[in-house]
Design an enzyme around this catalytic site. Structure first.
Site, PDB file in Angstrom:
ATOM      1  N   ASP A  85     -45.346  -4.229  20.155  1.00 56.46           N
ATOM      2  CA  ASP A  85     -44.481  -3.128  20.352  1.00 56.46           C
ATOM      3  C   ASP A  85     -45.303  -2.178  21.273  1.00 56.46           C
ATOM      4  OD1 ASP A  85     -43.134  -0.696  18.080  1.00 56.46           O
ATOM      5  OD2 ASP A  85     -42.621  -1.286  20.287  1.00 56.46           O
ATOM      6  N   HIS A 137     -34.481  -2.928  17.347  1.00 54.80           N
ATOM      7  CA  HIS A 137     -35.829  -2.464  16.925  1.00 54.80           C
ATOM      8  C   HIS A 137     -35.429  -0.800  16.796  1.00 54.80           C
ATOM      9  CE1 HIS A 137     -40.326  -1.868  16.435  1.00 54.80           C
ATOM     10  NE2 HIS A 137     -40.045  -0.709  17.216  1.00 54.80           N
ATOM     11  N   ASP A 157     -36.847   3.044  15.995  1.00 51.32           N
ATOM     12  CA  ASP A 157     -38.004   3.748  15.978  1.00 51.32           C
ATOM     13  C   ASP A 157     -37.687   5.218  15.383  1.00 51.32           C
ATOM     14  OD1 ASP A 157     -38.545   2.254  19.020  1.00 51.32           O
ATOM     15  OD2 ASP A 157     -39.872   2.044  17.330  1.00 51.32           O
ATOM     16  N   MET A 189     -48.920  -2.638  17.540  1.00 51.41           N
ATOM     17  CA  MET A 189     -48.963  -1.557  18.240  1.00 51.41           C
ATOM     18  C   MET A 189     -49.686  -1.651  19.669  1.00 51.41           C
ATOM     19  SD  MET A 189     -46.423   0.147  17.344  1.00 51.41           S
ATOM     20  CE  MET A 189     -46.391   1.175  18.336  1.00 51.41           C
ATOM     21  N   MET A 233     -39.370   8.301  13.667  1.00 50.81           N
ATOM     22  CA  MET A 233     -40.399   9.404  14.001  1.00 50.81           C
ATOM     23  C   MET A 233     -40.243  10.672  13.383  1.00 50.81           C
ATOM     24  SD  MET A 233     -40.841   8.622  17.796  1.00 50.81           S
ATOM     25  CE  MET A 233     -41.116   6.951  18.662  1.00 50.81           C
ATOM     26  N   SER A 241     -35.649  -2.268  21.770  1.00 49.45           N
ATOM     27  CA  SER A 241     -36.136  -1.092  21.076  1.00 49.45           C
ATOM     28  C   SER A 241     -35.186   0.038  21.571  1.00 49.45           C
ATOM     29  CB  SER A 241     -37.515  -0.591  21.561  1.00 49.45           C
ATOM     30  OG  SER A 241     -37.609   0.916  21.065  1.00 49.45           O
ATOM     31  N   MET A 281     -42.379   5.165  11.796  1.00 47.87           N
ATOM     32  CA  MET A 281     -43.700   5.928  12.181  1.00 47.87           C
ATOM     33  C   MET A 281     -43.660   7.485  11.423  1.00 47.87           C
ATOM     34  SD  MET A 281     -43.594   4.860  16.180  1.00 47.87           S
ATOM     35  CE  MET A 281     -41.593   4.435  15.992  1.00 47.87           C
ATOM     36  N   HIS A 318     -38.669   0.461  12.232  1.00 48.77           N
ATOM     37  CA  HIS A 318     -39.893   1.047  12.597  1.00 48.77           C
ATOM     38  C   HIS A 318     -40.252   2.185  12.122  1.00 48.77           C
ATOM     39  CE1 HIS A 318     -43.741   1.310  15.334  1.00 48.77           C
ATOM     40  NE2 HIS A 318     -44.054   1.516  14.206  1.00 48.77           N
TER      41      HIS A 318
HETATM   42  C1  DX5 Z   1     -43.310   3.636  20.551  1.00 49.60           C
HETATM   43  C2  DX5 Z   1     -42.315   2.936  19.837  1.00 49.60           C
HETATM   44  C3  DX5 Z   1     -41.944   1.560  20.533  1.00 49.60           C
HETATM   45  C4  DX5 Z   1     -41.312   2.102  21.822  1.00 49.60           C
HETATM   46  C5  DX5 Z   1     -40.944   0.769  22.761  1.00 49.60           C
HETATM   47  O1  DX5 Z   1     -43.847   4.543  19.545  1.00 49.60           O
HETATM   48  O2  DX5 Z   1     -42.674   2.212  18.526  1.00 49.60           O
HETATM   49  O3  DX5 Z   1     -40.885   0.544  19.909  1.00 49.60           O
HETATM   50  O4  DX5 Z   1     -40.127   2.444  21.607  1.00 49.60           O
HETATM   51  O5  DX5 Z   1     -40.773   1.095  24.098  1.00 49.60           O
HETATM   52  P1  DX5 Z   1     -41.510   0.631  25.530  1.00 49.60           P
HETATM   53  O6  DX5 Z   1     -41.002  -0.909  25.691  1.00 49.60           O
HETATM   54  O7  DX5 Z   1     -40.680   1.474  26.485  1.00 49.60           O
HETATM   55  O8  DX5 Z   1     -42.766   0.802  25.175  1.00 49.60           O
HETATM   56 ZN    ZN Z   2     -41.298   0.668  17.774  1.00 48.90          ZN
END
Ligand code: DX5
Ligand code: ZN
Length: 233
Positions: free
Chosen positions: A177, A35, A37, A139, A39, A10, A70, A68
């Site tokens: 995740d 990965h 993320d 999650m 948002m 990630s 979100m 991913h």
């Molecule tokens: C959180 C993300 C994760 C996060 C993982 O909302 O979806 O992918 O970045 O990072 P760590 O491994 O630091 O929890």
């Molecule tokens: Zn994620």
């Protein structure tokens, strides 16, 4: 069906001032996928990046990009993230958009679909879609930030999904995740996870990520020599 631990980097906790290099660093370290993320400040209380960033780092590696989402309206954005270079697009089952329509939009864009569920969402919510997706992302933190602690209460649900997937002979992979690190990756893999997303545990390491990735994979399997703590200092 035998499975092996896949490490997915990630990049949320990477150095954004040189994101392409950070993607390359993970790829050179031997991870299996990247990965990303995304948002929107609505589905989660944070903003990260859009398709333009996915497109910018796409040339850094041939590894699969797992994007991913979100975001509260994945139906409106699935095609744009596909065009930006995502290989697998994951959306949350908690959004208002109809999951079947989102999966169809991702498939129309020629990409693989994944569905994610938050810690408090029961496995029943994703069961109707397990035959339509390539990844179910469990999650283990409340989405929105990297560096949070792993919520072990989610493990029984992961086991339920593992039993469901194996029982029905489905090809869908189970992802984990949030808070995945040397201490927690064994429990995540043991409960049935196979795509093991890790951010801060990986990117808190300077230089070559090879030893860290090897140690995480070994820790997932429960091998004794799974330790890279001294490499970080
Ligand atoms: C959180 C993300 C994760 C996060 C993982 O909302 O979806 O992918 O970045 O990072 P760590 O491994 O630091 O929890
Ligand atoms: Zn994620």
């Amino acid at each position: 069906m035998s499975r092996s631990p896949q490490i997915s980097a990630s990049i949320l906790n990477a150095d954004f001032s040189r994101l392409g290099d950070e993607v390359r660093r993970a790829a050179d370290g031997g991870v299996d996928s990247i990965h990303l993320d995304v948002m929107d400040g609505r589905f989660v209380d944070n903003l990260s990046f859009g398709p333009v960033v996915v497109e910018a780092v796409r040339p850094a590696t041939e590894l699969p990009f797992h994007t991913h989402l979100m975001i509260s309206n994945p139906l409106a954005y699935a095609e744009r993230f596909a065009d930006a270079g995502s290989d697998l697009i994951v959306f949350h089952v908690e959004v208002d958009d109809d999951p079947g329509s989102v999966i169809a939009a991702i498939e129309r864009a020629g990409r693989r679909a994944g569905i994610a569920l938050n810690p408090e969402t029961p496995s029943e919510a994703v069961r109707p879609w397990l035959e339509r997706v390539d990844l179910v992302l469990v999650m283990t933190v409340h989405p929105g930030w990297g560096g949070q602690s792993f919520i072990a209460d989610v493990l029984p649900k992961m086991r339920e999904l593992r039993d469901e997937v194996d029982g029905r002979g489905l090809a869908v992979a189970i992802g984990v995740d949030g808070g995945v690190n040397l201490e927690t990756i064994g429990a995540a893999y043991g409960a049935g996870g196979e795509v093991l997303v890790t951010g801060s545990a990986l990117y808190s390491t300077e230089g070559d990520l090879g030893p860290a990735v090897t140690a995480l994979r070994a820790a997932a399997r429960g091998d004794d020599d799974a330790d890279f703590a001294d490499e970080r200092t």
